[in-house]
Design a protein around this motif. Structure first.
Motif, PDB file in Angstrom:
ATOM      1  N   ALA A  82     -97.345  53.306  23.594  1.00  0.00           N
ATOM      2  CA  ALA A  82     -98.113  52.443  24.490  1.00  0.00           C
ATOM      3  C   ALA A  82     -99.575  52.857  24.539  1.00  0.00           C
ATOM      4  O   ALA A  82     -99.911  54.028  24.286  1.00  0.00           O
ATOM      5  N   PRO A  83    -100.464  51.922  24.885  1.00  0.00           N
ATOM      6  CA  PRO A  83    -101.859  52.296  25.133  1.00  0.00           C
ATOM      7  C   PRO A  83    -101.952  53.302  26.277  1.00  0.00           C
ATOM      8  O   PRO A  83    -101.132  53.271  27.209  1.00  0.00           O
ATOM      9  N   ASN A  84    -102.925  54.154  26.219  1.00  0.00           N
ATOM     10  CA  ASN A  84    -103.116  55.173  27.242  1.00  0.00           C
ATOM     11  C   ASN A  84    -103.799  54.563  28.468  1.00  0.00           C
ATOM     12  O   ASN A  84    -104.918  54.916  28.827  1.00  0.00           O
ATOM     13  N   HIS A  85    -103.104  53.609  29.084  1.00  0.00           N
ATOM     14  CA  HIS A  85    -103.591  52.930  30.285  1.00  0.00           C
ATOM     15  C   HIS A  85    -102.427  52.767  31.251  1.00  0.00           C
ATOM     16  O   HIS A  85    -101.256  52.919  30.880  1.00  0.00           O
ATOM     17  N   GLY A  86    -102.770  52.428  32.520  1.00  0.00           N
ATOM     18  CA  GLY A  86    -101.732  52.194  33.502  1.00  0.00           C
ATOM     19  C   GLY A  86    -100.988  50.896  33.238  1.00  0.00           C
ATOM     20  O   GLY A  86    -101.521  49.968  32.644  1.00  0.00           O
ATOM     21  N   THR A  87     -99.728  50.829  33.660  1.00  0.00           N
ATOM     22  CA  THR A  87     -99.015  51.941  34.274  1.00  0.00           C
ATOM     23  C   THR A  87     -98.279  52.787  33.246  1.00  0.00           C
ATOM     24  O   THR A  87     -97.548  53.713  33.609  1.00  0.00           O
ATOM     25  N   MET A  88     -98.431  52.473  31.948  1.00  0.00           N
ATOM     26  CA  MET A  88     -97.682  53.194  30.925  1.00  0.00           C
ATOM     27  C   MET A  88     -97.939  54.693  30.991  1.00  0.00           C
ATOM     28  O   MET A  88     -97.013  55.499  30.891  1.00  0.00           O
TER      29      MET A  88
END
Length: 381
Positions: free
Chosen positions: A252-258
């Motif tokens: 996943a991209p390093n962004h919320g909420t992942m």
């Protein structure tokens, strides 16, 4: 309030189909309370929910959607309003492109329920009584049997945010034994750019566009051991949480909420969506197993804190602000309108009032607000 509370639950009508937010009404009903659903269809041109429809309820919960009273602050209209924001509605993955203080101002004196650490930090910084809880779905008692080799699944939902070309960059240098791409884009999304013939041959790519039966899609997803998250940002992230529960390695991209659930190299993989680089897929079986273990532990924690969640929802707002909020709750008066004609009011004040009344302008603020700020600077205001 009586022991049984009547709760108005205002929700985005898109969730009526996905049922991704139904877990909260189910909890409240299980605790003996009455929950009346109000589906907000204003986002697609339908009528907004009128405040008069919900004002008599003991609690007013607004899940992402709004129901505005004729007051600057929700606390002036009702003693117990709970707003539930979703992280992806703010577009924070694009960067700090605008100030959110105006957005949160009407909630001063009310309550916010957060399913994201990032939002919890934001709302507490604005001095709003907030409660944070991390949601986990029930986990199937039987894990999906681990598959050797590399088997990928990617639902291509948003071509402009996360296209196949980004995924291709992540798997450059690896060879997948199978890779399925589900080509069902979100409404308003341009048609996707498909893999090249070379990509199809190298990674044994198959595609689909539609399934009459959701179970057929789920069966297809279960064949993978690497699940590529389909969006740059999530509100809660039901789809990748399901993948973690299946025992799949989530990428996943390093962004919320992942990045609030996935620890890179521990129970999944994260990457920079603005500069995707090839990833190491040599340990995906172990990462998937750790992902499943983390969701089992997370679900147990979710069930343990259920009582606290319900207490927060039922507590009148004033009890959470006692002795630490500068505005009065009782006898709050709204400044009367000046006797002058509406045309005499300041243009900025009239624009602010107009924006507050119409959801479409609130939701697109990140587009037009920078232009307003630039105009103010140029005019010296």
């Amino acid at each position: 309030m009586s022991d049984v509370a009547r709760i108005a639950y205002i929700d985005h009508s898109f969730h009526r189909t996905t049922r991704s937010t139904e877990f909260l009404p189910e909890i409240l009903r299980r605790h003996g309370h009455v929950v009346d659903h109000f589906w907000d269809d204003a986002w697609q041109g339908g009528p907004p929910i009128a405040w008069s429809e919900v004002a008599s309820h003991d609690v007013v919960i607004m899940f992402q959607s709004f129901c505005r009273p004729d007051h600057p602050y929700f606390r002036q209209a009702h003693p117990n309003v709970v707003y539930i924001p979703m992280l992806d509605q703010f577009g924070l993955w694009r960067g700090p492109i605008y100030n959110l203080s105006a957005f949160w101002e009407p909630f001063q004196g009310s309550k916010v329920l957060n399913f994201s650490n990032a939002l919890q930090s934001m709302t507490t910084a604005f001095g709003i009584a907030s409660h944070f809880v991390r949601y986990y779905q029930p986990v199937n008692a039987r894990p999906v049997p681990a598959r050797q080799g590399l088997h990928g699944f990617f639902w291509l939902r948003r071509e402009l945010q996360l296209p196949w070309q980004t995924i291709r960059r992540l798997i450059d240098g690896s060879r997948f034994d199978s890779f399925h791409i589900h080509l069902a884009t979100d409404p308003g999304t341009p048609p996707p750019r498909l893999p090249t013939e070379e990509d199809i041959a190298k990674h044994h790519i198959t595609t689909s566009t539609w399934f009459e039966n959701k179970a057929d899609l789920e069966a297809l997803m279960e064949r993978a051991n690497v699940y590529f998250a389909p969006r740059a940002e999530e509100g809660i992230g039901q789809s990748f949480l399901e993948a973690m529960g299946r025992g799949q390695c989530v990428v996943a991209p390093n962004h919320g909420t992942m990045n609030e659930y996935v620890l890179p190299g521990v129970n999944g993989l994260l990457y920079d969506i603005h500069d995707p680089q090839p990833l190491d897929f040599s340990d995906v079986v172990r990462l998937g197993a750790r992902a499943r273990e983390s969701t089992i532990a997370g679900r147990a924690m979710w069930e343990r804190v259920e009582e606290d969640l319900v207490r927060f929802i039922l507590a009148p707002s004033e009890t959470l602000y006692a002795a630490r909020y500068q505005h009065k709750f009782a006898d709050v008066q709204v400044d009367p309108q000046p006797a002058a004609s509406p045309a005499a009011a300041s243009i900025p004040a009239r624009l602010r009032a107009f924006v507050q009344r119409h959801a479409v302008f609130r939701s697109t603020r990140f587009i037009w607000h920078p232009m307003v700020r630039l105009a103010r600077q140029l005019l010296g205001r």
